[in-house]
Design a protein around this motif. Structure first.
Motif, PDB file in Angstrom:
ATOM      1  N   TRP A 211      -9.303  -7.316  -9.298  1.00 39.61           N
ATOM      2  CA  TRP A 211      -8.418  -7.581 -10.432  1.00 39.61           C
ATOM      3  C   TRP A 211      -7.042  -6.959 -10.259  1.00 39.61           C
ATOM      4  N   LEU A 212      -6.942  -5.947  -9.444  1.00 36.01           N
ATOM      5  CA  LEU A 212      -5.611  -5.414  -9.145  1.00 36.01           C
ATOM      6  C   LEU A 212      -4.807  -6.445  -8.359  1.00 36.01           C
ATOM      7  N   ALA A 269      -8.875   5.480  -9.830  1.00 38.46           N
ATOM      8  CA  ALA A 269      -9.939   6.409 -10.203  1.00 38.46           C
ATOM      9  C   ALA A 269     -11.117   6.341  -9.235  1.00 38.46           C
ATOM     10  N   SER A 270     -11.369   5.148  -8.697  1.00 38.02           N
ATOM     11  CA  SER A 270     -12.494   4.977  -7.779  1.00 38.02           C
ATOM     12  C   SER A 270     -12.141   5.370  -6.351  1.00 38.02           C
ATOM     13  N   ALA A 271     -10.862   5.497  -6.052  1.00 35.80           N
ATOM     14  CA  ALA A 271     -10.364   5.910  -4.733  1.00 35.80           C
ATOM     15  C   ALA A 271     -10.798   4.927  -3.643  1.00 35.80           C
ATOM     16  N   GLY A 272     -10.448   5.252  -2.415  1.00 30.08           N
ATOM     17  CA  GLY A 272     -10.856   4.427  -1.287  1.00 30.08           C
ATOM     18  C   GLY A 272      -9.962   3.238  -1.014  1.00 30.08           C
ATOM     19  N   ARG A 273      -8.820   3.140  -1.668  1.00 29.76           N
ATOM     20  CA  ARG A 273      -7.931   2.009  -1.444  1.00 29.76           C
ATOM     21  C   ARG A 273      -6.478   2.434  -1.651  1.00 29.76           C
ATOM     22  N   ASN A 274      -5.614   1.941  -0.802  1.00 31.86           N
ATOM     23  CA  ASN A 274      -4.184   2.230  -0.920  1.00 31.86           C
ATOM     24  C   ASN A 274      -3.581   1.320  -1.983  1.00 31.86           C
ATOM     25  N   ALA A 276      -0.436   1.905  -3.366  1.00 31.23           N
ATOM     26  CA  ALA A 276       0.998   2.187  -3.487  1.00 31.23           C
ATOM     27  C   ALA A 276       1.818   0.916  -3.658  1.00 31.23           C
ATOM     28  N   ALA A 277       1.479  -0.139  -2.919  1.00 29.42           N
ATOM     29  CA  ALA A 277       2.258  -1.377  -2.993  1.00 29.42           C
ATOM     30  C   ALA A 277       2.147  -2.016  -4.363  1.00 29.42           C
ATOM     31  N   SER A 278       0.948  -2.009  -4.933  1.00 29.16           N
ATOM     32  CA  SER A 278       0.758  -2.584  -6.266  1.00 29.16           C
ATOM     33  C   SER A 278       1.568  -1.829  -7.308  1.00 29.16           C
ATOM     34  N   LEU A 279       1.622  -0.515  -7.162  1.00 28.91           N
ATOM     35  CA  LEU A 279       2.427   0.288  -8.085  1.00 28.91           C
ATOM     36  C   LEU A 279       3.912  -0.029  -7.909  1.00 28.91           C
ATOM     37  N   SER A 280       4.333  -0.254  -6.665  1.00 29.12           N
ATOM     38  CA  SER A 280       5.734  -0.619  -6.411  1.00 29.12           C
ATOM     39  C   SER A 280       6.074  -1.948  -7.075  1.00 29.12           C
TER      40      SER A 280
END
Length: 326
Positions: A211-212, A269-274, A276-280
Motif C-alpha cells: 500500500w505504500l 514500524a515493521s522495518a526491513g524496507r527502505n 526514504a524515496a516514498s518519504l521524498s
C-alpha cells in the motif's frame, strides 16, 4: 518578422482531462481515493504479464522520454528561453553587442530521446514516431544554431552587416516551430501513456498488498491530473472556474498523500524496507500543493512552473527508490 511563440510553462498539453476518470474506471480505480478502505484486488491482475513485471521496456522508455521532455520544454535551460533569445537577436543591428545563445539542455535532451528510441517496445509506436521526428528536428536546430555560434562569438556580423545571420534566420525559425510541433505531440502521448503506466503499476502494488507503493503511485497520478487541468484548459490563469476544479483535484491529492503517509508509518514500524524515496515523494508533492495555493493566490506563471518542476522531481525520486522486483 515572425513574432515569438507565447511563453507557456506547461506548453502544448492537449491531454483531455475528462478522459482521466474513464481510464481509472476501466481499471476499477475510480473514486478509490475518496475512502480510507484499501482497494480490492482486481480478478485478472495476477494473470497479466505487465502486472507481474512492471519494470519493463515500456516503463524505461517512458522514463527516458519524460526526462527528455522536461529538459527540453520545462527545465531552466529549455527551448523556450533560447527561442526568445533568438528573436532578440533577430531584432538586433550590426552595431549592437549581440549575445547569441542556444538551449544548453538541447544536447542532453536529444541524448535521452536517443536512448529511449534504442529500447524496443512495440506498444509505444506512435510515441516512438513522435520522438524520432523531434530527435531529427532537434538535431537540425542544433546544427543550424551551432553554425552561427562562432560567427556571433567572433563578432563577424559587424563585417558583413549580419548578412550570414539573416540568411539563416528563416531556417532556424522553422527549426523551432517544427520542434515545438513535435513536442506538442509528444506531450499529449506522454500524458496518455503515463496514465496507463500509473494504472498498471497501481494494479501491481495492489495485488502485492504494497500500500505504500500503491498510494505513492496514486499521489503522483493525482498530481499529474492537477497539472493536466491547467495545461489543457483554455481559460485564463485567473479564472475562478479553473480553481474550483483545481481545488477538487487538490483534495484528491491530499487524500492520497494522507493515505500514503499512513502506509509509510506502517511500513516504517515493521522495518526491513527502505522507505526514504516514498518519504521524498510525499514531501515534494506536499510542496507542490503549496505551490498550487501560491498560484491560486497570485496567478503567476512562476508558481505554475514550480508545480511542474516539483512533479518532475517526484517522478525522479519515485524512480530512484522504487523496488518492483521483490
Amino acid at each position: 518578422m515572425l513574432s515569438p511563440l507565447p511563453i507557456r510553462i506547461l506548453t502544448f498539453m492537449k491531454f483531455v482531462v475528462i478522459a482521466l476518470p474513464v481510464l481509472l474506471a476501466a481499471a476499477g480505480l475510480a473514486g478509490c481515493n475518496q475512502t480510507s478502505e484499501k482497494p480490492a484486488v482486481t480478478q485478472d491482475v495476477a494473470r497479466t504479464a505487465s502486472a507481474t513485471k512492471p519494470e519493463n521496456a515500456f516503463s524505461k522508455k517512458l522514463d527516458l522520454y519524460t526526462r527528455a521532455y522536461y529538459l527540453l520544454m520545462n527545465g531552466p535551460d529549455s527551448l523556450q528561453p533560447a527561442y526568445n533569445t533568438f528573436h532578440l537577436v533577430r531584432k538586433a543591428k550590426s552595431a549592437d553587442d549581440i549575445r547569441f545563445s542556444t538551449s544548453r539542455s538541447l544536447h542532453r535532451g536529444l541524448e535521452l530521446f536517443g536512448q529511449g528510441l534504442a529500447i524496443e517496445d512495440e506498444n509505444l509506436g506512435d510515441l516512438d514516431e513522435a520522438v524520432r521526428n523531434a530527435w531529427l528536428a532537434g538535431n537540425k536546430l542544433r546544427q543550424d544554431e551551432q553554425e552561427l555560434e562562432p560567427y556571433f562569438r567572433n563578432r563577424e556580423y559587424g563585417k558583413d552587416h549580419l548578412a550570414k545571420a539573416r540568411a539563416s534566420y528563416n531556417a532556424i525559425q522553422n527549426d523551432y516551430e517544427t520542434m515545438f510541433s513535435h513536442m506538442a505531440k509528444i506531450e499529449t502521448l506522454l500524458f496518455q501513456y503515463r496514465k496507463e503506466e500509473s494504472v498498471r503499476r497501481m494494479d501491481f502494488f495492489r495485488e502485492k498488498g504494497d500500500w505504500l507503493g500503491y498510494y505513492t503511485e496514486e499521489s503522483i497520478q493525482n498530481a499529474q491530473d492537477l497539472l493536466a487541468l491547467f495545461a489543457e484548459s483554455d481559460e485564463p490563469l485567473d479564472s475562478a472556474t479553473l480553481y474550483e476544479k483545481g481545488n477538487q483535484l487538490v483534495r484528491r491529492l491530499e487524500t492520497s498523500l494522507a493515505a500514503q503517509r499512513k502506509a509509510y508509518e506502517d511500513v516504517k514500524a515493521s522495518a526491513g524496507r527502505n522507505t526514504a524515496a516514498s518519504l521524498s515523494v510525499h514531501r515534494i508533492l506536499t510542496s507542490l500543493v503549496g505551490s498550487y495555493r501560491d498560484l491560486r493566490q497570485h496567478k503567476k506563471t512562476a508558481d505554475l512552473a514550480s508545480m511542474h518542476k516539483k512533479f518532475n522531481d517526484a517522478l525522479v525520486a519515485n524512480k530512484r527508490g522504487t523496488r518492483l522486483s521483490g
